[in-house]
Design a protein around this motif. Structure first.
Motif, mmCIF file in Angstrom:
data_model
loop_
_atom_site.group_PDB
_atom_site.id
_atom_site.type_symbol
_atom_site.label_atom_id
_atom_site.label_comp_id
_atom_site.label_asym_id
_atom_site.label_seq_id
_atom_site.Cartn_x
_atom_site.Cartn_y
_atom_site.Cartn_z
ATOM 1 N N GLU A 1 0.797 -1.222 0.000
ATOM 2 C CA GLU A 1 0.000 0.000 0.000
ATOM 3 C C GLU A 1 0.832 1.277 0.000
ATOM 4 O OE1 GLU A 1 -3.622 -1.584 2.912
ATOM 5 O OE2 GLU A 1 -1.784 -0.768 3.791
ATOM 6 N N CYS A 2 2.143 1.168 -0.006
ATOM 7 C CA CYS A 2 2.989 2.337 0.245
ATOM 8 C C CYS A 2 2.785 3.453 -0.775
ATOM 9 C CB CYS A 2 4.451 1.931 0.287
ATOM 10 S SG CYS A 2 4.894 0.882 1.716
ATOM 11 N N GLU A 3 2.396 3.105 -1.997
ATOM 12 C CA GLU A 3 2.231 4.144 -3.007
ATOM 13 C C GLU A 3 1.091 5.097 -2.653
ATOM 14 O OE1 GLU A 3 -0.530 0.831 -4.107
ATOM 15 O OE2 GLU A 3 1.562 0.987 -3.425
ATOM 16 N N LEU A 4 0.167 4.676 -1.788
ATOM 17 C CA LEU A 4 -0.932 5.550 -1.390
ATOM 18 C C LEU A 4 -0.463 6.717 -0.523
ATOM 19 C CD1 LEU A 4 -3.755 2.950 -0.643
ATOM 20 C CD2 LEU A 4 -3.368 4.291 -2.706
ATOM 21 N N LEU A 5 0.780 6.647 -0.068
ATOM 22 C CA LEU A 5 1.359 7.751 0.706
ATOM 23 C C LEU A 5 2.125 8.726 -0.181
ATOM 24 C CD1 LEU A 5 2.431 5.604 3.730
ATOM 25 C CD2 LEU A 5 0.884 7.563 3.862
ATOM 26 N N ASP A 6 2.088 8.524 -1.485
ATOM 27 C CA ASP A 6 2.769 9.423 -2.416
ATOM 28 C C ASP A 6 2.396 10.898 -2.229
ATOM 29 O OD1 ASP A 6 4.620 7.961 -3.822
ATOM 30 O OD2 ASP A 6 3.225 7.356 -5.404
ATOM 31 N N PRO A 7 1.123 11.220 -1.939
ATOM 32 C CA PRO A 7 0.802 12.639 -1.763
ATOM 33 C C PRO A 7 1.605 13.313 -0.648
ATOM 34 C CG PRO A 7 -1.203 11.387 -2.119
ATOM 35 C CD PRO A 7 -0.100 10.383 -1.945
ATOM 36 N N PHE A 8 1.887 12.608 0.426
ATOM 37 C CA PHE A 8 2.696 13.189 1.497
ATOM 38 C C PHE A 8 4.147 13.348 1.050
ATOM 39 C CE2 PHE A 8 -0.976 12.092 3.954
ATOM 40 C CZ PHE A 8 -0.978 12.997 5.014
ATOM 41 N N VAL A 9 4.670 12.343 0.369
ATOM 42 C CA VAL A 9 6.045 12.418 -0.120
ATOM 43 C C VAL A 9 6.190 13.560 -1.117
ATOM 44 C CG1 VAL A 9 7.860 11.185 -1.351
ATOM 45 C CG2 VAL A 9 6.395 9.945 0.248
ATOM 46 N N ALA A 10 5.231 13.666 -2.025
ATOM 47 C CA ALA A 10 5.294 14.713 -3.052
ATOM 48 C C ALA A 10 5.216 16.106 -2.441
ATOM 49 C CB ALA A 10 4.163 14.517 -4.062
ATOM 50 N N ALA A 11 4.541 16.220 -1.307
ATOM 51 C CA ALA A 11 4.416 17.513 -0.631
ATOM 52 C C ALA A 11 5.598 17.803 0.288
ATOM 53 C CB ALA A 11 3.123 17.554 0.168
ATOM 54 N N GLY A 12 6.583 16.901 0.322
ATOM 55 C CA GLY A 12 7.758 17.103 1.162
ATOM 56 C C GLY A 12 7.500 16.851 2.638
ATOM 57 N N LYS A 13 6.460 16.072 2.941
ATOM 58 C CA LYS A 13 6.095 15.806 4.335
ATOM 59 C C LYS A 13 6.639 14.454 4.790
ATOM 60 C CE LYS A 13 1.900 18.620 4.044
ATOM 61 N NZ LYS A 13 0.431 18.668 4.177
ATOM 62 N N SER A 14 6.886 14.341 6.087
ATOM 63 C CA SER A 14 7.443 13.112 6.652
ATOM 64 C C SER A 14 6.425 11.983 6.632
ATOM 65 C CB SER A 14 7.875 13.347 8.099
ATOM 66 O OG SER A 14 8.831 14.370 8.194
ATOM 67 N N VAL A 15 6.920 10.780 6.353
ATOM 68 C CA VAL A 15 6.142 9.557 6.520
ATOM 69 C C VAL A 15 6.897 8.691 7.524
ATOM 70 C CG1 VAL A 15 5.234 7.468 5.451
ATOM 71 C CG2 VAL A 15 5.144 9.647 4.208
ATOM 72 N N LEU A 16 6.311 8.504 8.696
ATOM 73 C CA LEU A 16 6.896 7.696 9.760
ATOM 74 C C LEU A 16 6.279 6.303 9.643
ATOM 75 C CD1 LEU A 16 6.643 10.299 12.679
ATOM 76 C CD2 LEU A 16 8.383 10.091 10.879
ATOM 77 N N HIS A 17 7.102 5.333 9.274
ATOM 78 C CA HIS A 17 6.595 4.029 8.845
ATOM 79 C C HIS A 17 7.197 2.917 9.700
ATOM 80 C CE1 HIS A 17 7.645 0.434 6.297
ATOM 81 N NE2 HIS A 17 6.323 0.374 6.281
#
Length: 280
Positions: free
Chosen positions: A223-239
């Motif tokens: 499912e990780c690609e569903l977090l693309d909007p956060f990555v694209a916005a330069g926001k942290s993803v704590l996984h």
């Protein structure tokens, strides 16, 4: 540590005595029409993506972990621990269960019986009727205020995907969006950054409202690609992953730009962090 019930392993569901899980929901798309403006993020949250973190909710607190950000429990963490992290140049995220009732919390008696839904698979917990902001706001405001008063920099609101589970209420995707955005505004109004916990089907719609994301096991469930909007916005993803070796998932999640680690499901002090490297 609250994944939607439809992706909990069969053994956990059986032990919890829950009803059969739901099928995965279709990916949520933002409905047409105006949406409330996103409230601004506090200036104290890192502008650059976080590369390392620690998440501990149980066991003897270990504040010696080499991590930029710690996530700790709102009720059990003393203010002195948050002060110690700040002295060491680290930031602290406050864990709050916002979408489920917990019978072991000191404020459990403040929840009206009418907002308590079905068990969510974890001992002592039940889904909440997130449509009842009038009943939930006073309790959640006090919980978020507790986080602020202890000096936390941010809050992570758990169980914000009841619409995708057997909650006991006819919750819709729009009900969840409304509730989650209200949580973000509440946190920002108290000067706290706020993280979106899981709820990947609505991540694209909610990214403007949240300052970072916290995710469990997106690699395991592809499912990780569903977090693309956060990555694209330069926001942290704590996984975090629980059941997959770091040698298997770290390369992939590092390429996404996540701060990733492996943890015990109990979320004690043990961790295996992924090596840090620039994101894509």
């Amino acid at each position: 540590m609250k994944r939607p019930l439809w992706i909990l392993v069969t053994a956990v569901v059986a032990l919890a005595g829950c009803a059969p899980p739901l099928a995965p929901p279709a990916r949520w798309h933002q409905p047409a029409g105006p949406r409330p403006p996103a409230s601004p993020a506090p200036a104290t949250w890192p502008a650059e993506p976080v590369r390392s973190w620690q998440w501990q909710l149980h066991g003897t607190l270990d504040l010696t972990v080499d991590a930029e950000v710690y996530e700790l429990d709102a009720f059990t963490t003393p203010a002195a621990a948050v002060d110690r992290l700040h002295t060491a140049g680290k930031r602290a995220v406050c864990y709050v269960n916002a979408g489920a009732y917990e019978d072991f919390r000191p404020d459990a008696g403040r929840f009206p019986a009418a907002v308590l839904g079905s068990p969510n698979g974890w001992p002592g917990e039940r889904w909440l009727d997130v449509r009842r902001w009038d009943s939930l706001e006073p309790v959640l405001t006090d919980r978020f205020t507790l986080c602020r008063d202890k000096g936390f920099d941010a809050v992570e609101a758990d169980n914000v995907d009841g619409y995708a589970n057997r909650s006991g209420f006819p919750l819709t995707g729009q009900d969840q969006l409304t509730f989650n955005r209200a949580l973000a505004r509440l946190a920002h109004g108290l000067g706290l950054a706020v993280g979106l916990k899981n709820d990947l089907e609505q991540a694209e719609s909610l990214e403007p409202d949240f300052d970072f994301a916290v995710n469990e096991e997106c690699f395991r469930f592809s499912e990780c690609e569903l977090l693309d909007p956060f990555v694209a916005a330069g926001k942290s993803v704590l996984h975090v992953e629980y059941a997959v070796d770091t040698a298997t998932f770290c390369r992939t999640t590092r390429e996404y730009g996540f701060a990733s680690m492996r943890k015990h499901p109990s979320l004690d002090a043990w961790r295996q962090p992924c090596p840090t490297a620039p994101g894509r």
